[in-house]
Design a protein around this motif. Structure first.
Motif, PDB file in Angstrom:
ATOM      1  N   ASN A 129      11.867  15.627  -6.751  1.00 50.86           N
ATOM      2  CA  ASN A 129      11.509  15.683  -8.169  1.00 50.86           C
ATOM      3  C   ASN A 129      10.235  16.483  -8.430  1.00 50.86           C
ATOM      4  O   ASN A 129      10.057  17.041  -9.519  1.00 50.86           O
ATOM      5  CB  ASN A 129      11.333  14.260  -8.718  1.00 50.86           C
ATOM      6  N   LEU A 130       9.332  16.548  -7.438  1.00 42.44           N
ATOM      7  CA  LEU A 130       8.104  17.337  -7.606  1.00 42.44           C
ATOM      8  C   LEU A 130       8.371  18.837  -7.534  1.00 42.44           C
ATOM      9  O   LEU A 130       7.621  19.632  -8.104  1.00 42.44           O
ATOM     10  CB  LEU A 130       7.097  16.961  -6.514  1.00 42.44           C
ATOM     11  N   GLU A 131       9.413  19.206  -6.826  1.00 39.14           N
ATOM     12  CA  GLU A 131       9.702  20.632  -6.647  1.00 39.14           C
ATOM     13  C   GLU A 131       9.952  21.329  -7.980  1.00 39.14           C
ATOM     14  O   GLU A 131       9.599  22.495  -8.156  1.00 39.14           O
ATOM     15  CB  GLU A 131      10.912  20.809  -5.721  1.00 39.14           C
ATOM     16  N   ALA A 132      10.563  20.590  -8.930  1.00 40.32           N
ATOM     17  CA  ALA A 132      10.910  21.215 -10.209  1.00 40.32           C
ATOM     18  C   ALA A 132       9.674  21.682 -10.980  1.00 40.32           C
ATOM     19  O   ALA A 132       9.564  22.882 -11.287  1.00 40.32           O
ATOM     20  CB  ALA A 132      11.749  20.262 -11.046  1.00 40.32           C
ATOM     21  N   PRO A 133       8.722  20.818 -11.311  1.00 40.61           N
ATOM     22  CA  PRO A 133       7.555  21.316 -12.066  1.00 40.61           C
ATOM     23  C   PRO A 133       6.741  22.340 -11.284  1.00 40.61           C
ATOM     24  O   PRO A 133       6.192  23.279 -11.876  1.00 40.61           O
ATOM     25  CB  PRO A 133       6.736  20.051 -12.350  1.00 40.61           C
ATOM     26  N   ILE A 134       6.638  22.163  -9.968  1.00 43.04           N
ATOM     27  CA  ILE A 134       5.854  23.113  -9.173  1.00 43.04           C
ATOM     28  C   ILE A 134       6.487  24.497  -9.216  1.00 43.04           C
ATOM     29  O   ILE A 134       5.803  25.518  -9.401  1.00 43.04           O
ATOM     30  CB  ILE A 134       5.718  22.605  -7.723  1.00 43.04           C
ATOM     31  N   ALA A 135       7.822  24.526  -9.063  1.00 42.13           N
ATOM     32  CA  ALA A 135       8.524  25.815  -9.087  1.00 42.13           C
ATOM     33  C   ALA A 135       8.512  26.419 -10.491  1.00 42.13           C
ATOM     34  O   ALA A 135       8.274  27.622 -10.664  1.00 42.13           O
ATOM     35  CB  ALA A 135       9.956  25.628  -8.602  1.00 42.13           C
ATOM     36  N   GLU A 136       8.746  25.601 -11.518  1.00 48.05           N
ATOM     37  CA  GLU A 136       8.840  26.120 -12.883  1.00 48.05           C
ATOM     38  C   GLU A 136       7.496  26.611 -13.406  1.00 48.05           C
ATOM     39  O   GLU A 136       7.437  27.541 -14.217  1.00 48.05           O
ATOM     40  CB  GLU A 136       9.412  25.038 -13.796  1.00 48.05           C
ATOM     41  N   MET A 137       6.396  25.993 -12.953  1.00 50.01           N
ATOM     42  CA  MET A 137       5.060  26.457 -13.373  1.00 50.01           C
ATOM     43  C   MET A 137       4.461  27.436 -12.364  1.00 50.01           C
ATOM     44  O   MET A 137       3.328  27.874 -12.527  1.00 50.01           O
ATOM     45  CB  MET A 137       4.124  25.257 -13.572  1.00 50.01           C
ATOM     46  N   ARG A 138       5.237  27.709 -11.294  1.00 44.49           N
ATOM     47  CA  ARG A 138       4.806  28.661 -10.251  1.00 44.49           C
ATOM     48  C   ARG A 138       3.447  28.281  -9.684  1.00 44.49           C
ATOM     49  O   ARG A 138       2.556  29.126  -9.516  1.00 44.49           O
ATOM     50  CB  ARG A 138       4.786  30.084 -10.804  1.00 44.49           C
ATOM     51  N   LEU A 139       3.307  27.014  -9.375  1.00 45.90           N
ATOM     52  CA  LEU A 139       2.049  26.536  -8.805  1.00 45.90           C
ATOM     53  C   LEU A 139       2.039  26.774  -7.296  1.00 45.90           C
ATOM     54  O   LEU A 139       3.030  26.507  -6.614  1.00 45.90           O
ATOM     55  CB  LEU A 139       1.881  25.034  -9.086  1.00 45.90           C
TER      56      LEU A 139
END
Length: 919
Positions: A129-139
């Protein structure tokens, strides 16, 4: 721009705000509150229901701190020189990070955040579930998991080149801290996120975790914690777990690295940022000065999420005849199936693994619609469990029969309904299970309770009332166990040599050990060093030794290796792997050798297999299988089609009735007006009891005596749970033997205790040869208890667990594992030696403490005996009473399984019911 928008822009960088907006979300008040706590350098406990975005709230401070810094220089107010106002990264407010290390071609700052979960599956789910925001915000953030399933090569790489965020378990945390590179690995640590904290702190795993936190506070003094929890009875106690309790050299929170003069002496944490009370309820526990050092000490700030829709919980008022006893709820099978059919996805919770197997089989037997119904419990093979979890997440399943393996907060997708088969045993546990339905904060979760018998209707009724009142029955924060401390002491020596004085101060920063005495600590050190006075002549029990500088270090490399193989506090029965092969049975004989290989079904307790012979059938993994053979640690089974299989009696999964619900059941019985809210069948049952005998008042205990066949019976109703009742039965039979009542045996359930004897109990009481006040005198917990413990197999089992956890008996060695018989022999031998030669040995003390709240529930029994003193009412009867029927039906039914059991139980119930009604 209103105040809320301005606050969001102050706390969240633009990229985060755009990400929320793209999803149609806005940050919740409690999520912003945790960001404020992080900016202020505060630890915090978030109390929130399922669906409130707890996990995202816990990780938001870390994601913001690890987001790319703004270009140019920013003033503290966020205005970049020569430009428009900017939102500063929280990293701008943190102390300087250590020098970055280079690994895999990426410059990293080292390990920033640890996430610790009670379940391996939860850690894996959170990573996904953490992969989604990290990938979408390109962190530029690297997240990895570390569990028992992680390959060795990856574990080694993680220690050399740690990720930014590491998701792990308490056991893996202990292993990392026991390595010599722990100071390097954790020097950059800034935050620990503890998920499902309420589930961790009530067990020895919580003790182990608290000791790990104590070590981390020393290795990473600027580290702060975030606890994520469901609603609990005493949040202030839980908040103490998150901060060091006795601190003389560690920095105080919010003090800029300087020691706090109040730390460890009842100091109250300072208030967090303004606006928290408007955003979400924030509590600051009051100072609790105490003469005992560490009591009422420091606590993390508490943030409570609001706005959750109240759950809708109902009890099934069955159209069928409600049984007087039993646990299967087979009478309501058709109604349960109909509920599954009318909802998209339903979780069906049961309290034991064997019950899950039976119910799954029963549902498939009537599954005329071909609904996709699956089975999930802890003994199934991990691949099978993951398959079920993935199917749930994808919405391909209509129903899942499960145990506590799905109690905790993995997001399995949209669940419309939770069905709880049987009584929930605790209101907090019920709320946790209800939370599996509908992971949306503003929509009500739906649940249906299906009582298996008439007594369970009472328990379900009070559990629903407790949920409606949001009343909790989570146990208070426990005192740290000495066997866990012994394991931690050995782990510290494996990492680096230590001075006893320094370790003592460090250990007492952990909340469960804040009041640890120096005597107990020194006894633990002596135990790890020598085994104790009675065992010091045996070299193998000497695991640490002192060097010339007075530091303790491991005695030899084998000790370090043994620790790594045996770390942890979960002691389960020896398990055997179950493999499905082709049958070698043809008719009554067997032909040929067993084909090796086969599909792995899961694991089963060794003691159960020991009672089988080739050809016996049992239910496992939702299939009826035939036992073929046991080869080393593998059980070979084949498919069978047997109408009356045996059923595995798994040790795991049984829960005691909580003290809180027990009290509410007694109050319900005492309030006849409340009977109007009960089903007609149950109300009639209680009315019949009142006419034949008596319904107990809230603080009264009824003792009934009556003859039946060629025996006499004494039945009492303490309502304190099966464990306490079993211990009471053991002690009462000893006393009755001395009174020449000639007891033959006893049986207990959650509500009552029945003893049968040759002596006429009614006559003995009438002629003052049996005094009930003396029989139930609390002094039975003195000499009688000690005499019974000396010969009790239950006490030996408790000691066995303590011996394994403390490392005295190693269960696993390189390339092999001790069999159950070897462990039994080793621990029983040591137990007998210690009882004879060192009765105050630290492990015997630890075992007695466990017995007080565990298998024997002595503490609860003590409270009950005090409650009924002077309030015992005797009812001599000429026949069995309606209230006694359920416990009487427990007699002699342990060896009967499955459907045959229910049929025999129904026949016996009919006879007893007719007898109770005077027919």
């Amino acid at each position: 721009m209103d105040i809320a928008d301005r606050e969001e822009r102050l706390l969240l960088p633009d990229g985060f705000l755009r990400w929320f907006a793209a999803r149609g979300w806005s940050p919740r008040a409690h999520q912003l509150a945790l960001l404020r706590k992080a900016r202020a350098g505060r630890s915090a406990l978030l109390i929130a229901p399922t669906g409130a975005g707890k996990t995202l709230a816990g990780f938001l401070p870390t994601l913001v701190e690890l987001s790319p810094p703004l270009r140019g220089r920013s003033t503290p107010e966020g205005r970049r020189e020569g430009g428009r106002p900017q939102t500063p990264s929280i990293a701008a407010y943190l102390p300087p990070q250590p020098s970055p290390s280079r690994g895999e071609g990426v410059i990293r700052q080292g390990l920033h955040t640890l996430y610790i979960s009670p379940l391996k599956a939860l850690a894996v789910d959170i990573a996904r579930n953490l992969e989604a925001p990290i990938a979408e915000m390109r962190l530029p953030i690297k997240v990895e998991t570390r569990t028992g399933d992680t390959p060795v090569s990856r574990r080694q790489r993680q220690r050399r080149y740690p990720p930014d965020i590491l998701l792990t378990t308490p056991e893996q945390m202990a292993l990392l801290l026991a390595s010599d590179d722990a100071p390097f690995l954790f020097s950059s640590l800034r935050r620990v996120v503890l998920d499902e904290l309420h589930a961790l702190v009530t067990s020895k795993r919580g003790d182990l975790l608290s000791l790990a936190l104590a070590r981390l506070w020393r290795l990473a003094p600027r580290m702060r914690t975030i606890g994520l929890s469901a609603t609990v009875a005493e949040p202030e106690s839980l908040a103490r777990f998150l901060v060091p309790q006795i601190v003389s050299s560690l920095p105080s929170e919010g003090s800029g690295g300087k020691p706090s003069p109040l730390a460890g002496e009842g100091g109250t944490p300072r208030s967090g940022g303004q606006g928290d009370a408007d955003a979400s309820q924030v509590a600051h526990p009051p100072s609790q000065p105490s003469p005992t050092r560490g009591e009422g000490g420091r606590a993390a700030d508490i943030v409570t999420a609001g706005g959750a829709a109240a759950p809708i919980v109902e009890m099934l008022d069955t159209r069928e005849r409600l049984p007087w006893a039993g646990h299967s709820a087979r009478h309501a099978l058709g109604e349960v199936y109909d509920l599954i059919r009318r909802n998209r996805t339903t979780l069906v919770f049961v309290n034991t693994r064997s019950q899950a197997e039976m119910l799954f089989q029963d549902l498939w037997r009537i599954n005329d619609d071909g609904l996709a119904i699956a089975l999930h419990h802890g003994s199934l093979d991990v691949a099978q469990r993951r398959k079920v979890e993935q199917a749930m997440t994808a919405g391909r399943l209509r129903g899942v029969v499960c145990t506590s393996s799905l109690d905790l907060g993995v997001d399995w997708g949209d669940v419309d309904l939770v069905i709880n088969i049987g009584a929930p045993k605790g209101s907090s546990r019920l709320m946790q299970r209800i939370g599996r339905a509908n992971h949306r904060l503003d929509e009500a979760s739906r649940a249906v309770l299906v009582p298996a018998n008439r007594f369970e209707v009472l328990e379900c009724r009070v559990a629903i009332d407790a949920v409606n009142e949001n009343a909790q029955d989570t146990p208070p924060l426990r005192s740290g166990a000495l066997d866990v401390l012994a394991q931690h002491v050995l782990g510290c020596a494996c990492g680096e040599p230590f001075h006893a004085d320094q370790l003592f101060d460090e250990v007492r920063t952990a909340a469960p050990y804040a009041n640890l005495t120096r005597t107990d600590f020194d006894d633990v050190i002596d135990f790890v060093a020598t085994g104790g006075y009675a065992l010091k002549t045996y070299e193998r029990f000497a695991r640490i030794r002192q060097d010339k500088d007075g530091r303790w270090r491991v005695a030899n490399p084998r000790v370090r290796q043994s620790y790594r193989l045996n770390v942890g506090t979960i002691v389960e029965e020896a398990m055997l792997k179950v493999k499905l092969v082709r049958s070698r049975h043809r008719g009554s004989g067997s032909t040929g050798a067993i084909a090796r290989g086969g599909r792995m079904l899961g694991e089963i307790e060794e003691y159960f297999i020991e009672g089988l012979v080739a050809g016996d059938t049992f239910v496992f993994g939702g299939e009826i299988v035939r036992y073929e053979a046991l080869v080393e640690d593998q059980v070979y089974v084949s498919r069978a089609n047997d109408d009356s299989p045996k059923v595995p009696s798994y040790m795991g999964g049984k829960f005691p009735l909580s003290t809180y619900l027990a009290e509410r059941v007694r109050n319900l019985l005492d309030d006849k007006r409340a009977w109007n809210n009960l089903p007609d069948q149950v109300r009639d049952w209680l009315s019949l009891q009142a006419s034949v005998s008596r319904v107990p008042h809230a603080r009264e205990m009824i003792v009934e005596t009556f003859p039946r066949a060629d025996k006499h019976y004494l039945v009492c109703y303490p309502f304190e749970g099966r464990l306490a009742h079993q211990t009471l039965g053991m002690l009462l039979t000893r006393r009755l033997e001395r009174m020449r009542a000639r007891p033959l045996g006893f049986v207990a359930n959650e509500y009552a205790l029945a003893i049968w004897m040759l002596g006429d109990a009614s006559s003995m009481i009438r002629h003052a040869r049996l005094d009930l006040d003396a029989l139930f005198d609390p002094d039975m917990l003195g000499d009688d208890l000690e005499a019974w413990l000396a010969e009790s197999a239950l006490m030996k089992r408790t000691f066995r667990s303590c011996a394994i956890i403390s490392g005295l008996i190693a269960r696993r060695f390189t390339g092999e594992e001790k069999s159950r018989r070897q462990v039994l022999f080793s621990t029983d031998l040591v137990y007998d030696v210690l009882r004879k030669h060192q009765p105050d040995h630290v492990l015997l003390r630890a075992a007695r403490t466990d017995a007080a709240t565990g298998l024997l529930d002595i503490r609860r029994l003590s409270d009950m005996l005090a409650r009924i003193t002077g309030r015992i009412t005797h009812k001599p009867l000429d026949r069995i009473s309606p209230l006694a029927v359920p416990v009487m039906l427990e007699i002699g039914r342990e060896a009967v399984y499955g459907e045959a059991s229910d049929e025999l139980l129904a026949e016996a119930a009919e006879d007893l019911v007719k007898e109770a009604m005077g027919r």
